[in-house]
Design an enzyme around this catalytic site. Structure first.
Site, PDB file in Angstrom:
ATOM      1  N   GLU A 113       0.850  -1.192   0.000  1.00 10.72           N
ATOM      2  CA  GLU A 113       0.000   0.000   0.000  1.00 10.72           C
ATOM      3  C   GLU A 113       0.878   1.231   0.000  1.00 10.72           C
ATOM      4  OE1 GLU A 113      -2.809  -0.217   3.207  1.00 10.72           O
ATOM      5  OE2 GLU A 113      -4.119  -1.544   2.074  1.00 10.72           O
ATOM      6  N   HIS A 229      -9.158  10.454   3.474  1.00 10.90           N
ATOM      7  CA  HIS A 229      -8.812   9.425   2.494  1.00 10.90           C
ATOM      8  C   HIS A 229      -8.984  10.009   1.100  1.00 10.90           C
ATOM      9  CE1 HIS A 229      -8.475   5.692   0.342  1.00 10.90           C
ATOM     10  NE2 HIS A 229      -8.111   5.106   1.468  1.00 10.90           N
ATOM     11  N   ARG A 275      -1.178   9.694   2.051  1.00  7.44           N
ATOM     12  CA  ARG A 275      -2.583  10.065   1.852  1.00  7.44           C
ATOM     13  C   ARG A 275      -2.792  11.570   1.806  1.00  7.44           C
ATOM     14  NH1 ARG A 275      -5.750   5.555   5.489  1.00  7.44           N
ATOM     15  NH2 ARG A 275      -5.421   3.967   3.917  1.00  7.44           N
ATOM     16  N   HIS A 336     -11.553  10.421   7.234  1.00  8.22           N
ATOM     17  CA  HIS A 336     -11.345   8.980   7.351  1.00  8.22           C
ATOM     18  C   HIS A 336     -10.867   8.528   8.726  1.00  8.22           C
ATOM     19  CE1 HIS A 336     -10.735   5.001   5.834  1.00  8.22           C
ATOM     20  NE2 HIS A 336      -9.441   5.019   6.023  1.00  8.22           N
ATOM     21  N   ARG A 371      -1.168   8.922   9.603  1.00  6.13           N
ATOM     22  CA  ARG A 371      -1.125   7.470   9.794  1.00  6.13           C
ATOM     23  C   ARG A 371      -0.692   6.766   8.510  1.00  6.13           C
ATOM     24  NH1 ARG A 371      -5.559   3.176   9.123  1.00  6.13           N
ATOM     25  NH2 ARG A 371      -6.456   4.781   7.826  1.00  6.13           N
TER      26      ARG A 371
HETATM   27  C1  LIG Z   1     -14.034   2.526   5.365  1.00  8.27           C
HETATM   28  C2  LIG Z   1     -12.853   2.312   6.263  1.00  8.27           C
HETATM   29  C3  LIG Z   1     -11.797   1.520   5.828  1.00  8.27           C
HETATM   30  C4  LIG Z   1     -10.681   1.318   6.661  1.00  8.27           C
HETATM   31  N1  LIG Z   1      -9.677   0.475   6.241  1.00  8.27           N
HETATM   32  C5  LIG Z   1      -8.662   0.198   7.097  1.00  8.27           C
HETATM   33  C6  LIG Z   1      -7.676  -0.763   6.755  1.00  8.27           C
HETATM   34  O1  LIG Z   1      -7.727  -1.387   5.694  1.00  8.27           O
HETATM   35  N2  LIG Z   1      -6.673  -1.003   7.646  1.00  8.27           N
HETATM   36  C7  LIG Z   1      -6.580  -0.345   8.850  1.00  8.27           C
HETATM   37  O2  LIG Z   1      -5.649  -0.594   9.617  1.00  8.27           O
HETATM   38  N3  LIG Z   1      -7.528   0.561   9.188  1.00  8.27           N
HETATM   39  C8  LIG Z   1      -8.563   0.831   8.362  1.00  8.27           C
HETATM   40  N4  LIG Z   1      -9.519   1.739   8.729  1.00  8.27           N
HETATM   41  C9  LIG Z   1      -9.454   2.311  10.077  1.00  8.27           C
HETATM   42  C10 LIG Z   1      -9.880   1.246  11.075  1.00  8.27           C
HETATM   43  O3  LIG Z   1     -10.944   0.499  10.525  1.00  8.27           O
HETATM   44  C11 LIG Z   1     -10.332   1.858  12.375  1.00  8.27           C
HETATM   45  O4  LIG Z   1      -9.388   2.780  12.836  1.00  8.27           O
HETATM   46  C12 LIG Z   1     -10.512   0.760  13.418  1.00  8.27           C
HETATM   47  O5  LIG Z   1     -11.401  -0.208  12.923  1.00  8.27           O
HETATM   48  C13 LIG Z   1     -11.012   1.354  14.699  1.00  8.27           C
HETATM   49  O6  LIG Z   1     -11.360   0.311  15.551  1.00  8.27           O
HETATM   50  P1  LIG Z   1     -11.941   0.665  16.965  1.00  8.27           P
HETATM   51  O7  LIG Z   1     -12.217  -0.621  17.637  1.00  8.27           O
HETATM   52  O8  LIG Z   1     -11.065   1.643  17.629  1.00  8.27           O
HETATM   53  O9  LIG Z   1     -13.314   1.473  16.649  1.00  8.27           O
HETATM   54  P2  LIG Z   1     -14.613   1.052  15.854  1.00  8.27           P
HETATM   55  O10 LIG Z   1     -14.428  -0.155  15.042  1.00  8.27           O
HETATM   56  O11 LIG Z   1     -15.093   2.267  15.161  1.00  8.27           O
HETATM   57  O12 LIG Z   1     -15.617   0.694  17.028  1.00  8.27           O
HETATM   58  C14 LIG Z   1     -16.082   1.677  17.931  1.00  8.27           C
HETATM   59  C15 LIG Z   1     -17.135   1.052  18.803  1.00  8.27           C
HETATM   60  O13 LIG Z   1     -17.479   1.929  19.869  1.00  8.27           O
HETATM   61  C16 LIG Z   1     -18.892   1.973  20.018  1.00  8.27           C
HETATM   62  N5  LIG Z   1     -19.235   3.227  20.697  1.00  8.27           N
HETATM   63  C17 LIG Z   1     -18.970   4.487  20.302  1.00  8.27           C
HETATM   64  N6  LIG Z   1     -19.413   5.357  21.233  1.00  8.27           N
HETATM   65  C18 LIG Z   1     -19.962   4.626  22.229  1.00  8.27           C
HETATM   66  C19 LIG Z   1     -20.581   4.953  23.458  1.00  8.27           C
HETATM   67  N7  LIG Z   1     -20.744   6.212  23.882  1.00  8.27           N
HETATM   68  N8  LIG Z   1     -21.041   3.948  24.233  1.00  8.27           N
HETATM   69  C20 LIG Z   1     -20.924   2.646  23.842  1.00  8.27           C
HETATM   70  N9  LIG Z   1     -20.333   2.284  22.675  1.00  8.27           N
HETATM   71  C21 LIG Z   1     -19.854   3.269  21.892  1.00  8.27           C
HETATM   72  C22 LIG Z   1     -19.393   1.841  18.603  1.00  8.27           C
HETATM   73  O14 LIG Z   1     -20.745   1.489  18.571  1.00  8.27           O
HETATM   74  C23 LIG Z   1     -18.436   0.764  18.086  1.00  8.27           C
HETATM   75  O15 LIG Z   1     -18.877  -0.508  18.505  1.00  8.27           O
HETATM   76  C24 LIG Z   1     -10.633   1.949   7.921  1.00  8.27           C
HETATM   77  C25 LIG Z   1     -11.684   2.762   8.340  1.00  8.27           C
HETATM   78  C26 LIG Z   1     -12.793   2.934   7.534  1.00  8.27           C
HETATM   79  C27 LIG Z   1     -13.914   3.791   8.013  1.00  8.27           C
END
Ligand SMILES: Cc1cc2nc3c(=O)[nH]c(=O)nc-3n(C[C@H](O)[C@H](O)[C@H](O)COP(=O)(O)OP(=O)(O)OC[C@H]3O[C@@H](n4cnc5c(N)ncnc54)[C@H](O)[C@@H]3O)c2cc1C
Length: 519
Positions: A113, A229, A275, A336, A371
């Site tokens: 990438e 992004h 990016r 993003h 990032r």
């Molecule tokens: C379209 C897209 C593509 C991506 N592709 C990549 C990739 O290929 N590789 C990579 O490394 N990263 C990628 N990223 C970034 C990566 O996906 C995210 O940074 C990562 O998934 C974040 O994980 P997380 O567990 O921190 O948060 P999330 O997966 O966003 O989960 C957050 C959780 O918190 C919960 N929540 C929020 N507020 C509250 C609250 N007040 N009370 C209770 N629950 C709450 C939500 O409901 C959710 O369950 C991508 C992001 C996007 C949007």
């Protein structure tokens, strides 16, 4: 409070929350609170994959070098060293939990990438990596003793005598609130992508974890660094859909509306530049050609390679009338990923005892000002694992060094009242952020936004339902992003100001906000 006591409470059920819960349950009782259904999160949308140095020509040192280069002088070297050294061990956990990473002849396949010097990105289901991770981890959680409360929004962190003792949560179906006590509270509530009009993020990603931690008195760092992004599908009537970085990694070419390849005019690395460079180049090119989009071209690649490597993207576009093996893909940048967040040390500890943060909510310092693609899923598990390891240590062993590096500590300033502001609602807030605090910023646009946002904060009533909590949290995060961007009089990584277009050595420091910080 006693009946609702858990050793660990985890807020959020994306990769960070579920992975931590699965490791923590081996040590004690675990409650996961999540405000939608278990799989409402950004994780399931991740396409490209997860970075790890495992190819013969690769090494943690090379991964370190690429990560630090993308971070534009602000990555924390100690944290990056941990990320790259401990990656393989955490990936092994994902494999143990059953994540079906793609293989060829029994070997894990790796893709390259942008800004990675070698192929190092593992993927699952071609471009459905996040979905496979989310489904696998949530299945594991469901068959474990972990308690999961869905539709349950964490609304306040409970602090007693300077230590976190639990969390208050709203059941958004019944409207009732409940207090839950714990020894360790882990915020894994994702980033704040819904701050902007155009975003790749899920609608649950509203900055809640950062707002909760700030209100409880924790330090929040690096909020000015928001990654946009470069290539998000821009089809009329279709919600923004990410066209993965890996498409350019596999040879996709960016063309303007006149069909001309333009990236070599802006960067030696062309389509594989970082990016921020690609996103800004697209904005300039759109301005030049008076268009709201450019095109990503994969028509020169063998169509079988496109359909097998990117089945999800191929299918999505096909469903919307576009065969990407034959036609150009209309794209434009969108918000993003938030590099900033709850400031944590190398053990995921925030600046209040008992509080931890992981995943996109946290600011570990690995991403610096920008990032490197596919490092965020990795960061979620590497530092997630460290949180659980930390909670196993004795109190004496837990006494850790403060994070080093130069910082500026501040609190949110008061601002002059304006006679007129656009009415406070989510679309207006997102437009203020997109138009004035977006990919290309200036002192003037930031000051305008800062004044409007301060007014918005004064207009907020006490929230009582999920939408009201979300807007309240977004307004606070919007202020943190904007005030930090206004303070940072330079351009660096994802933060670009037309009035300060150069990087300044003086600004090689982080901006940290605290509720009762220094004025
Ligand atoms: C379209 C897209 C593509 C991506 N592709 C990549 C990739 O290929 N590789 C990579 O490394 N990263 C990628 N990223 C970034 C990566 O996906 C995210 O940074 C990562 O998934 C974040 O994980 P997380 O567990 O921190 O948060 P999330 O997966 O966003 O989960 C957050 C959780 O918190 C919960 N929540 C929020 N507020 C509250 C609250 N007040 N009370 C209770 N629950 C709450 C939500 O409901 C959710 O369950 C991508 C992001 C996007 C949007």
């Amino acid at each position: 409070m006693k009946t609702n006591y858990y050793d660990y409470i985890v807020v959020g059920s994306g990769i960070a929350g579920l992975y931590i819960a699965l490791l923590a349950v081996e040590r004690g009782s675990v409650l996961v609170l999540t405000k939608g259904s278990i799989d409402d999160c950004n994780t399931k949308y991740a396409q490209g994959g997860i970075a790890v140095a495992m190819a013969r020509e690769d090494s943690p040192e090379l991964h370190f070098k690429d990560t630090v280069a993308a971070g534009a002088g602000l990555s924390d070297p100690e944290a990056v060293g941990i990320l790259t050294e401990e990656a393989a061990d955490c990936i092994a956990d994902l494999i143990r939990f059953g994540v079906p990473f793609d293989t060829l002849d029994g070997e894990i396949t790796l893709t390259r990438e942008a800004a990675h010097s070698v192929p190092r990105v593992m993927h699952a289901g071609g471009d459905a990596t996040g979905e496979h991770i989310e489904v696998t981890l949530s299945r594991q959680v469901r068959s474990s003793p972990i308690k999961v409360l869905e539709n349950c929004l964490a609304s306040q962190i409970l602090v007693q005598r300077g230590r976190v003792v639990g969390v208050k949560a709203l059941d958004s179906h019944t409207g009732s609130t409940e207090e839950y006590a714990c020894k360790f509270l882990i915020l894994a509530a994702g980033g704040a992508g819904r701050l902007f009009k155009y975003t790749t993020n899920s609608d649950v990603v509203t900055g809640d974890g950062i707002a909760l931690a700030f209100e409880a008195g924790a330090e929040i760092s690096d909020m000015e660094f928001f990654q946009f992004h470069p290539t998000v599908l821009r089809l009329p009537g279709v919600a923004p859909f990410l066209i993965s970085e890996a498409v350019r990694g596999e040879g996709g070419i960016l063309r303007n509306v006149e069909g001309r390849r333009f990236m070599p005019d802006y960067a030696a690395e062309a389509e594989l530049a970082t990016r921020d460079v690609v996103a800004r180049s697209i904005v300039y090119e759109m301005k030049k050609t008076h268009s709201d989009r450019v095109f990503l071209d994969v028509t020169h690649l063998p169509s079988r390679r496109v359909t097998t490597r990117f089945p999800h993207i191929y299918r999505f576009c096909r469903e919307h009338g576009l065969d990407i093996t034959k036609g150009l893909i209309p794209v434009a940048p969108a918000a993003h990923y938030l590099m900033g967040g709850v400031k944590v040390n190398i053990w995921g500890e925030a600046t209040i005892p008992g509080l931890f943060a992981a995943g996109e909510t946290a600011c570990t310092g690995v991403h610096g000002a920008n990032r490197l693609a596919s490092n965020s899923l990795l960061e979620s598990i590497v530092f997630g694992k460290r949180i659980v390891q930390r909670t196993k240590m004795t109190t004496a062993a837990r006494r850790s060094r403060k994070k080093s590096g130069k910082t500026i500590s501040c609190c949110l300033p008061e601002r002059e009242a304006l006679s007129k502001v656009p009415s406070l609602n989510l679309p207006n807030l997102q437009s203020v952020m997109w138009d004035r605090v977006g990919i290309i910023r200036s002192g003037k646009s930031l000051k305008e936004a800062a004044d409007i946002l301060a007014m918005y904060q004064g207009l907020l009533a006490r929230p009582s339902d999920r939408p009201a909590y979300e807007v309240t949290n977004l307004v606070l995060c919007a202020r943190l992003v904007t005030e930090a961007a206004l303070l940072r009089e330079e351009s660096r990584g994802a933060h670009f100001r037309t009035d300060f277009p150069r990087t300044s050595r003086e600004w090689q420091r982080r901006i940290v906000f605290k509720k009762n910080g220094t004025k």
